[in-house]
Each structure stands twice: as structure tokens, then as C-alpha cells.
Design a protein around this motif. Structure first.
Motif, PDB file in Angstrom:
ATOM      1  N   THR A 285      13.315 -31.125  -6.369  1.00  0.00           N
ATOM      2  CA  THR A 285      14.274 -31.512  -7.413  1.00  0.00           C
ATOM      3  C   THR A 285      13.693 -31.207  -8.779  1.00  0.00           C
ATOM      4  O   THR A 285      12.582 -31.593  -9.077  1.00  0.00           O
ATOM      5  CB  THR A 285      14.583 -33.038  -7.317  1.00  0.00           C
ATOM      6  OG1 THR A 285      15.156 -33.255  -6.046  1.00  0.00           O
ATOM      7  CG2 THR A 285      15.542 -33.455  -8.402  1.00  0.00           C
TER       8      THR A 285
ATOM      9  N   HIS B 192      15.292 -31.263   5.648  1.00  0.00           N
ATOM     10  CA  HIS B 192      14.875 -31.839   4.363  1.00  0.00           C
ATOM     11  C   HIS B 192      15.382 -33.266   4.193  1.00  0.00           C
ATOM     12  O   HIS B 192      14.639 -34.178   3.870  1.00  0.00           O
ATOM     13  CB  HIS B 192      15.354 -30.954   3.209  1.00  0.00           C
ATOM     14  CG  HIS B 192      15.022 -31.510   1.863  1.00  0.00           C
ATOM     15  ND1 HIS B 192      13.718 -31.603   1.410  1.00  0.00           N
ATOM     16  CD2 HIS B 192      15.801 -32.071   0.901  1.00  0.00           C
ATOM     17  CE1 HIS B 192      13.719 -32.176   0.220  1.00  0.00           C
ATOM     18  NE2 HIS B 192      14.965 -32.464  -0.107  1.00  0.00           N
ATOM     19  N   PHE B 193      16.669 -33.466   4.418  1.00  0.00           N
ATOM     20  CA  PHE B 193      17.268 -34.793   4.178  1.00  0.00           C
ATOM     21  C   PHE B 193      16.790 -35.831   5.193  1.00  0.00           C
ATOM     22  O   PHE B 193      16.593 -36.996   4.863  1.00  0.00           O
ATOM     23  CB  PHE B 193      18.796 -34.692   4.214  1.00  0.00           C
ATOM     24  CG  PHE B 193      19.405 -34.036   3.012  1.00  0.00           C
ATOM     25  CD1 PHE B 193      20.502 -33.196   3.146  1.00  0.00           C
ATOM     26  CD2 PHE B 193      18.900 -34.244   1.739  1.00  0.00           C
ATOM     27  CE1 PHE B 193      21.086 -32.584   2.044  1.00  0.00           C
ATOM     28  CE2 PHE B 193      19.461 -33.636   0.625  1.00  0.00           C
ATOM     29  CZ  PHE B 193      20.551 -32.801   0.775  1.00  0.00           C
ATOM     30  N   SER B 194      16.643 -35.417   6.445  1.00  0.00           N
ATOM     31  CA  SER B 194      16.343 -36.411   7.492  1.00  0.00           C
ATOM     32  C   SER B 194      14.853 -36.556   7.776  1.00  0.00           C
ATOM     33  O   SER B 194      14.411 -37.589   8.247  1.00  0.00           O
ATOM     34  CB  SER B 194      17.068 -36.027   8.796  1.00  0.00           C
ATOM     35  OG  SER B 194      18.468 -35.985   8.583  1.00  0.00           O
ATOM     36  N   HIS B 195      14.091 -35.489   7.503  1.00  0.00           N
ATOM     37  CA  HIS B 195      12.674 -35.530   7.881  1.00  0.00           C
ATOM     38  C   HIS B 195      11.730 -35.177   6.733  1.00  0.00           C
ATOM     39  O   HIS B 195      10.544 -34.933   6.961  1.00  0.00           O
ATOM     40  CB  HIS B 195      12.432 -34.581   9.063  1.00  0.00           C
ATOM     41  CG  HIS B 195      13.391 -34.799  10.208  1.00  0.00           C
ATOM     42  ND1 HIS B 195      13.418 -35.957  10.958  1.00  0.00           N
ATOM     43  CD2 HIS B 195      14.412 -34.022  10.685  1.00  0.00           C
ATOM     44  CE1 HIS B 195      14.375 -35.882  11.860  1.00  0.00           C
ATOM     45  NE2 HIS B 195      15.007 -34.722  11.719  1.00  0.00           N
ATOM     46  N   ALA B 196      12.300 -35.105   5.504  1.00  0.00           N
ATOM     47  CA  ALA B 196      11.496 -34.864   4.285  1.00  0.00           C
ATOM     48  C   ALA B 196      10.717 -33.551   4.369  1.00  0.00           C
ATOM     49  O   ALA B 196       9.674 -33.393   3.735  1.00  0.00           O
ATOM     50  CB  ALA B 196      10.564 -36.038   4.002  1.00  0.00           C
ATOM     51  N   LEU B 197      11.216 -32.596   5.157  1.00  0.00           N
ATOM     52  CA  LEU B 197      10.574 -31.269   5.215  1.00  0.00           C
ATOM     53  C   LEU B 197      10.975 -30.480   3.986  1.00  0.00           C
ATOM     54  O   LEU B 197      12.070 -30.678   3.442  1.00  0.00           O
ATOM     55  CB  LEU B 197      11.026 -30.529   6.477  1.00  0.00           C
ATOM     56  CG  LEU B 197      10.688 -31.194   7.818  1.00  0.00           C
ATOM     57  CD1 LEU B 197      11.341 -30.419   8.978  1.00  0.00           C
ATOM     58  CD2 LEU B 197       9.180 -31.286   7.995  1.00  0.00           C
ATOM     59  N   PRO B 198      10.110 -29.584   3.490  1.00  0.00           N
ATOM     60  CA  PRO B 198      10.504 -28.752   2.339  1.00  0.00           C
ATOM     61  C   PRO B 198      11.682 -27.853   2.726  1.00  0.00           C
ATOM     62  O   PRO B 198      11.707 -27.282   3.814  1.00  0.00           O
ATOM     63  CB  PRO B 198       9.244 -27.930   2.036  1.00  0.00           C
ATOM     64  CG  PRO B 198       8.409 -27.992   3.261  1.00  0.00           C
ATOM     65  CD  PRO B 198       8.748 -29.265   3.976  1.00  0.00           C
TER      66      PRO B 198
END
Ligand SMILES: NC(=O)N[C@@H](O)C(=O)O
Length: 177
Positions: A2, A155-161
Motif C-alpha cells: 500500500t 494477499h488478502f487471506s494469507h498476507a502473501l505479497p
């Protein structure tokens, strides 16, 4: 993921027209400027080409069934997809599509468009966007790229880039004016 950007701006909800939406993408179902080609007309049916969907090189087109229910007027985050177009066709009610252009959302390009049932939009790759509703939950048909969806869920569910999308922080709001 972000990038912060400080910006306040009131966005009127604009009617959707092919010309005013052109910097952001295509209006699906809008009457074309020229003749309807390819097209077919008979007593029982009409059909015509409204857009040729592009998922980007190596992309696999995917339909999603999407429900939007955020009716807040404040807009704090925009999302962009780098590789694929993304089409949204509202099925059960009007949506408000907030869009912007630029490597980061350019404040001068911020717009909010009303997308009624009966029309749709297909956003270009690189079109920053988010969606609001003016009443209750709205169900939409979405066309996107399968790998972009997988990347976004990661990204949204597992904070992966995220590699195929990005988010940007913005400060703006939509108005009924
Ligand atoms: N599935 C998906 O990509 N959704 C977002 O782009 C969105 O704008 O809803």
C-alpha cells in the motif's frame, strides 16, 4: 503493497457514458458510435459484440460471482490489477464504481460512475478502482484473470505479497450531488 497518498476530494456520482469512461475502460452494452459489428438481428433475438476481453499474455479468463455490500461514502483504498482487464456487470442493483488512472492514483483522474443494471464496465489493466453500493447488497458477474484472483486471495487471506495487483491509500469520498 500500500502506497500512502494524502488527498481529499468530493466525487459526484456521474452517469456512465462510453466517452467519459474511456480513460478507465469500456462500457459494456453501450450503443456503439458506429454500426453494430459483428452482430445479428432476428425476430427472436439481437446480439452484438460489445468488447473483446483481454486477460493479458498467458492469462486464463475466469468468471467470478461477486457480491458488493459496502455503502460507505468514504474511499480509503483503491486496488489495481497490472496484467488483466476486469469486467463487472451488476445483476441485482446499481453499483458505484470509483476509478482513477496513473502509476499511483492521480487525484485529477478520480471519478465515481453509477453502473446500472443493464450496463457493465470493463476496466483496463492499471485502472485503480473500488466499488460501493447505494442500497443493500448487489450481486455482479465479474470477468477477470484466474492467476490475478489466486494472487489476490493469497494477499488478502494469507498476507502473501501480491504480484499481479497493488493497493493504494487515498482519502476521498463520494457525494450524491
Ligand atoms: N476479485 C477481484 O479481483 N475483486 C476486486 O478486483 C474488486 O474490485 O472487486
Amino acid at each position: 503493497m500500500t502506497d500512502a497518498i494524502a488527498f481529499t476530494h468530493l466525487l459526484p456520482m456521474l452517469p456512465l457514458h462510453a466517452q467519459s469512461f474511456a480513460p478507465y475502460g469500456t462500457v459494456l452494452g453501450a450503443p456503439p458510435a458506429g454500426p453494430l459489428v459483428p452482430a445479428f438481428h432476428s425476430v427472436g433475438t439481437d446480439f452484438w459484440q460489445t468488447h473483446v476481453f483481454n486477460t493479458g499474455v498467458g492469462g486464463e479468463p475466469e468468471f467470478l460471482w461477486v457480491r458488493y455490500r459496502d455503502h460507505s461514502v468514504a474511499i480509503g483504498v483503491l486496488e489495481v490489477h497490472h496484467l488483466t482487464e476486469q469486467a463487472i456487470v451488476p445483476l441485482t442493483g446499481e453499483i458505484i464504481q470509483i476509478v482513477a488512472t496513473g502509476d499511483t492514483p492521480d487525484p485529477a483522474s478520480f471519478r465515481a460512475f453509477r453502473v446500472p443494471v443493464g450496463l457493465g464496465i470493463c476496466m483496463r489493466p492499471g485502472c485503480w478502482h473500488t466499488t460501493r453500493v447505494t442500497g443493500g447488497e448487489v450481486t455482479c458477474l465479474m470477468a477477470t484473470r484466474r492467476s490475478t484472483t489466486t494472487d489476490l486471495i493469497g494477499h488478502f487471506s494469507h498476507a502473501l505479497p501480491a504480484a499481479e495487483s497493488a493497493l493504494a491509500s487515498v482519502r476521498t469520498r463520494i457525494t450524491c450531488a
